[in-house]
Scaffold this active site. Sequence first.
Site, PDB file in Angstrom:
ATOM      1  N   TYR A   1      -0.107   4.622  -4.622  1.00  8.66           N
ATOM      2  CA  TYR A   1      -0.354   4.263  -3.229  1.00  8.66           C
ATOM      3  C   TYR A   1       0.593   5.082  -2.370  1.00  8.66           C
ATOM      4  CZ  TYR A   1      -1.612   0.818   0.424  1.00  8.66           C
ATOM      5  OH  TYR A   1      -2.071   0.194   1.558  1.00  8.66           O
TER       6      TYR A   1
ATOM      7  N   LYS B   1      -6.761   2.165  -2.922  1.00 10.44           N
ATOM      8  CA  LYS B   1      -6.880   0.815  -2.344  1.00 10.44           C
ATOM      9  C   LYS B   1      -7.559  -0.117  -3.344  1.00 10.44           C
ATOM     10  CE  LYS B   1      -5.402   1.495   2.017  1.00 10.44           C
ATOM     11  NZ  LYS B   1      -4.448   0.699   2.776  1.00 10.44           N
TER      12      LYS B   1
ATOM     13  N   ASP C   1      -9.382  -2.120   7.638  1.00 14.89           N
ATOM     14  CA  ASP C   1      -8.040  -2.357   7.125  1.00 14.89           C
ATOM     15  C   ASP C   1      -6.966  -1.870   8.092  1.00 14.89           C
ATOM     16  OD1 ASP C   1      -6.238  -3.115   5.105  1.00 14.89           O
ATOM     17  OD2 ASP C   1      -6.137  -1.066   4.342  1.00 14.89           O
ATOM     18  N   ASP C   2      -7.228  -0.757   8.749  1.00 17.80           N
ATOM     19  CA  ASP C   2      -6.213  -0.160   9.621  1.00 17.80           C
ATOM     20  C   ASP C   2      -6.068  -0.933  10.926  1.00 17.80           C
ATOM     21  OD1 ASP C   2      -5.696   2.190   7.891  1.00 17.80           O
ATOM     22  OD2 ASP C   2      -7.831   2.479   8.265  1.00 17.80           O
TER      23      ASP C   2
ATOM     24  N   ARG D   1      -9.004  10.469   9.165  1.00 18.17           N
ATOM     25  CA  ARG D   1      -7.611  10.148   9.528  1.00 18.17           C
ATOM     26  C   ARG D   1      -6.953   9.508   8.321  1.00 18.17           C
ATOM     27  NH1 ARG D   1      -5.629   4.951  10.628  1.00 18.17           N
ATOM     28  NH2 ARG D   1      -4.891   5.567   8.615  1.00 18.17           N
TER      29      ARG D   1
ATOM     30  N   ASN E   1       2.362   6.115   7.982  1.00 20.57           N
ATOM     31  CA  ASN E   1       2.407   6.557   6.580  1.00 20.57           C
ATOM     32  C   ASN E   1       1.944   8.001   6.463  1.00 20.57           C
ATOM     33  OD1 ASN E   1       3.103   3.952   5.493  1.00 20.57           O
ATOM     34  ND2 ASN E   1       1.039   3.300   6.034  1.00 20.57           N
TER      35      ASN E   1
ATOM     36  N   GLU F   1     -11.822   2.289   5.949  1.00 21.63           N
ATOM     37  CA  GLU F   1     -10.456   2.767   5.749  1.00 21.63           C
ATOM     38  C   GLU F   1     -10.286   4.181   6.281  1.00 21.63           C
ATOM     39  OE1 GLU F   1      -8.188   0.595   3.931  1.00 21.63           O
ATOM     40  OE2 GLU F   1      -6.791   1.956   4.924  1.00 21.63           O
ATOM     41  N   ASP F   2      -9.275   4.366   7.075  1.00 21.71           N
ATOM     42  CA  ASP F   2      -8.849   5.691   7.517  1.00 21.71           C
ATOM     43  C   ASP F   2      -9.948   6.515   8.190  1.00 21.71           C
ATOM     44  OD1 ASP F   2      -6.525   4.744   6.507  1.00 21.71           O
ATOM     45  OD2 ASP F   2      -6.131   6.387   5.129  1.00 21.71           O
TER      46      ASP F   2
HETATM   47  O1  LIG Z   1      -2.593   3.123   3.184  1.00 21.97           O
HETATM   48  C1  LIG Z   1      -1.554   2.637   3.649  1.00 21.97           C
HETATM   49  O2  LIG Z   1      -0.463   2.738   3.103  1.00 21.97           O
HETATM   50  C2  LIG Z   1      -1.629   1.845   4.912  1.00 21.97           C
HETATM   51  C3  LIG Z   1      -2.783   2.281   5.698  1.00 21.97           C
HETATM   52  O3  LIG Z   1      -3.858   1.720   5.633  1.00 21.97           O
HETATM   53  C4  LIG Z   1      -2.666   3.523   6.477  1.00 21.97           C
HETATM   54  O4  LIG Z   1      -1.564   4.032   6.692  1.00 21.97           O
HETATM   55  O5  LIG Z   1      -3.728   4.032   6.870  1.00 21.97           O
HETATM   56 MG   LIG Z   2      -5.448   3.045   6.059  1.00 22.60          MG
END
Ligand SMILES: O=C([O-])CC(=O)C(=O)O
Ligand SMILES: [Mg+2]
Length: 649
Positions: free
Chosen positions: A197, A268, A363-364, A250, A505, A340-341
């Site tokens: 991760y 994830k 999630d973000d 992203r 991150n 996600e992202d």
């Molecule tokens: O993935 C991770 O560590 C946390 C998160 O969702 C991100 O930064 O987009």
């Molecule tokens: Mg994320």
Amino acid sequence: MMSLNRSIFLSNAGISSSSSPFTGRQRGSVPSVPSSLRVVAVNSNRDRNGSVLTETTRKDVRDGAGSSSSAIDADSKSTVAPGGPHDVYDEDAATKEQVVTPWFVSVASGYTLLRDPHHNKGLAFTDKERGAHYLRGLLPPTVVSQELQVKKMMHIIRQYQVPLQKYMAMMDLQESNEKLFYKLLIDNVEEMLPIVYTPTVGEACQKYGSIFGRPQGLYISLKEKGCIHEVLRNWPEKNIEVIVVTDGERILGLGDLGCQGMGIPVGKLALYTALGGVRPSACLPVTIDVGTNNENLLNDEYYIGLRQRRATGQEYAELLHEFMSAVKQTYGEKVLIQFEDFANHNAFDLLAKYSTTHLVFNDDIQGTASVVLAGLVASLKEVGGTLADHTFLFLGAGEAGTGIAELIALEISKQTNMPVEETRKKVWLVDSKGLIVSSRRESLQHFKKPWAHEHEPVKTLLDAVNDIKPTVLIGTSGVGRTFTKEVIEAMASFNEKPIILSLSNPTSQSECTAEEAYTWSQGRAIFASGSPFAPLEYEGKTFVPGQANNAYIFPGLGLGLIMSGAIRVHDDMLLAASEALAAQVTQENFDKGLIYPPFKNIRRISAEIAAKVAAKAYELGLATRLPMPKDLVKHAESCMYSPAYQTFR
Ligand SMILES: O=C([O-])CC(=O)C(=O)O
Ligand SMILES: [Mg+2]
């Protein structure tokens, strides 16, 4: 004599290996078939106990397929098959003219069994199993325990100096011995989380093309437009319960990594299993490839994605819509889709568009909000007051920033009965153009508008800190080292215990390091970060920085949604998840400077979160698994995947 066990494969007779989608990874399910072929199970083998194997298999397929569409010719893009809605094998519509492929059941054994990641136990196969499953001679004579295998693997991994090498070793393990991978990850979660991760997964995505070995997850590119439903059927597992999907635009704070974002859904979902106990076969990582605007990748000979600039507008929306429809059609109403992202400009719109028709969450926006709210609620025990007594300033007004801001405002509104329009005024955001204020309203993106409060224009973060005098400073900018010495010193000048969260991150994008936060505040800051920092000493005292990462929330949230059979995600579930997480922080944690419990207890924490989320789903009438179990925590624990090896008959 070979005994039949749970390692049942569906095999195909007479389709050449090049045309057959069947691989050693598939089990207990009917693979999709080449164009114009249809599937039928013809073998009704019985095992020693007399159970009919094809029955097991058929149920598997029916549950998963959910429609008759596995019988559709891939050539004709029709989604209407001849039989009834559950006629997976086309039995209802059988005619002499209808061409079918006779699939039959066989047993994974010998060499194939050793290479099947779901069943492989390596040297842990017992002598009896080796005899029964044609493994004699394929392994050296010794038999070892799973514990010893974990110990040896950890020894190997610890010898790698470079985190990316550790990551690659872990991915190899996931693809060769799944149970060992999860046992190792669960038993060493604090050590291995930074590998599978953030931060290492970020580097892995950046270099995904050059380290690409065995593919993981499902790739849906513009080339698949018009046949996404068929592509989903190529995935070997049919009973999918969670999908994590990205379009790679992203990735963490690293920007557009295109198709190479796949490392994120894979990582994830590994956490869904290790931290939340969702079984791996129910997890599907997906990357949607609509191109990339990253010139470096477009010119990289090892890039694995489409070599074109990103599709946008209608073309993008249509592909996403086809995906969302195909997912619901294939896996039903209760499959959880975690966005996600995605970049801001798509993330908010996708969430708004699909939250009324699908079980989705971002999630973000929402996962991060829930984890941060939990940390803030917990930290009140240290700093005093209620949430409403505090003032919050964000650097970064994207998904995470505005998502957290809204959940804070919602919680204050619940606690004080003030309208959310009022409670939002406790929260201020700074973006790349300065403080978000009313005079900027017209030019703001829609998700920033609720935060445009009355105030003089302010250009820099430092000026905003000095003007607003926040008690809580939160970094969600995706830009590293933006909490400067002056900014932290200003926070420490008017707060006894300034709360400073550097959430971006991976580590390179963190707004400040743990060391900076502690030294510049003379050890007074309550600090947490999105990516982990090691404990450190400051003036003789040890500080343990916490990790404010959505990994605390999404595995338990997902488990709660799945176990209750929820059909929609509601904000109150996120608040319930926050509350459950905050309640897990002990005095011992506070004494070390932590506002989150350590990850080593994460499975128990996830069970608590799942229970609270499920309870909310039942309360809101959104749960479909009835009746509600009496003890939801126990029920959550009983639902969790175990990485212990099974014994084969
Ligand atoms: O993935 C991770 O560590 C946390 C998160 O969702 C991100 O930064 O987009
Ligand atoms: Mg994320």
